[in-house]
Design an enzyme around this catalytic site. Sequence first.
Site, PDB file in Angstrom:
ATOM      1  N   ILE A   1       0.632  -1.492   1.117  1.00 14.62           N
ATOM      2  CA  ILE A   1      -0.818  -1.315   0.927  1.00 14.62           C
ATOM      3  C   ILE A   1      -1.326  -2.344  -0.086  1.00 14.62           C
ATOM      4  O   ILE A   1      -0.794  -2.435  -1.193  1.00 14.62           O
ATOM      5  CB  ILE A   1      -1.114   0.121   0.427  1.00 14.62           C
ATOM      6  CG1 ILE A   1      -0.755   1.128   1.531  1.00 14.62           C
ATOM      7  CG2 ILE A   1      -2.587   0.288   0.032  1.00 14.62           C
ATOM      8  CD1 ILE A   1      -0.705   2.555   1.070  1.00 14.62           C
ATOM      9  N   HIS A   2      -2.324  -3.114   0.319  1.00 14.40           N
ATOM     10  CA  HIS A   2      -2.848  -4.110  -0.618  1.00 14.40           C
ATOM     11  C   HIS A   2      -4.324  -4.453  -0.432  1.00 14.40           C
ATOM     12  O   HIS A   2      -4.884  -5.228  -1.194  1.00 14.40           O
ATOM     13  CB  HIS A   2      -2.039  -5.408  -0.509  1.00 14.40           C
ATOM     14  CG  HIS A   2      -2.325  -6.176   0.750  1.00 14.40           C
ATOM     15  ND1 HIS A   2      -1.801  -5.837   1.963  1.00 14.40           N
ATOM     16  CD2 HIS A   2      -3.105  -7.262   0.976  1.00 14.40           C
ATOM     17  CE1 HIS A   2      -2.225  -6.674   2.889  1.00 14.40           C
ATOM     18  NE2 HIS A   2      -3.029  -7.546   2.323  1.00 14.40           N
TER      19      HIS A   2
END
Length: 361
Positions: free
Chosen positions: A209-210
Amino acid sequence: MSAKRIKYIDLIVGARPNFVKVAKLYKILKKSNFRPFLIHTGQHYSNEMSDVFFSDLKIPLPDIDLNVGSHSHAVQTSLIMQKYENILIGRKVDMVMVFGDVNSTVATALTAKKLHISVAHVEAGLRSFDRRMPEEINRLATDAISDYLFAPSEDAVKNLLIEGKNPSSIFLAGNIMIDTLLENIDRIKSYDICSKFNVRNKKYYYVTIHRPSNVDSKEMMKKTVNFLNSISNDCCIIFPMHPRTLKMLDYFKLTHKFSKYIRILSPQSYLTSISLEMHSKAVITDSGGIQEETTLLNVPCFTLRDSTERPITITEGTNKLIRAEDEYVKDIIDPKKRRKKQIKNWDGKTSERITDFLKKI
Ligand code: UD1
């Protein structure tokens, strides 16, 4: 044999997904007597976000590194433009080829076009229709000025036609990310990844997740942490953490809020990452490329976003959009998530098709 009109090609890479996309194409172009010149903008620069991809995928070191580093969007984009313009002027360049949707893509496309150099966009036509995403702006702007639009899938071709692009500029080349995956599949399969990470096959979730929409606000970050904590009760989680996510967790003082069943790692190399995807029970991500890779690998993928520029991974693949809410836990263990179809031109031959196309122009 007639002389080629296109010979000297600048291949632009800057951020992690670009390295994966260029890996095979560089080699095929070189073999076909083109002169590819590898330009690294330096948008990603640390060993784990950049160098390790070059060694993993046996990509030669860049011919030029612009070393721009991390900045705000405007500063990063304009720095790339200034530095690349200096590199372009006075060199023989028949075409600039850009990949994907990162700041390096749009910055170098704009720079080249203003110097009247042909621009080719690999991965053209993808649209999330969400203009709050910086990548959507990069895609729209790059496609608007590119001379050659290499689309990965039929939905991307359709988007370009709806936007009024000249049909003769559009070519359904296929998915270049899949080229690299298939080229390395035997190496990936030979990894004993479960022993290395001390997990059991199909008994862990793989998480990446970014996206700013998930990590740049405290509210969203908290929701994401709570969501992961709740599903980790079911099945442990392996979570290699992007530097943006790490930085924001620290900023919001949430770093220590993860459950003990979540293993936070540093960003992993390409081969390790794909191998972890392959052996996971399901992948939870907000990455674009991982939605495609999991479809090819036939691994259930749950994308923590409201939209995707890769709808084909939902209609013909294993992907599903979710929100960071507990009610989705049951979907994650749904055994029905299986790839239904072979997607056209996701066959590992996109680099060859692009190269053949270039021979004819
Ligand atoms: C960029 C792309 C995104 C892509 C992602 C892949 C844009 C607008 N975004 O987002 O589309 O999915 O790359 O990873 O182009 N940092 C490091 N080391 C590095 C690079 C960055 O520590 O080598 C840190 C810096 O603190 C930086 C932050 O990560 O501020 C974010 O990097 P940045 O390149 O701005 O955006 P990404 O989130 O990586």
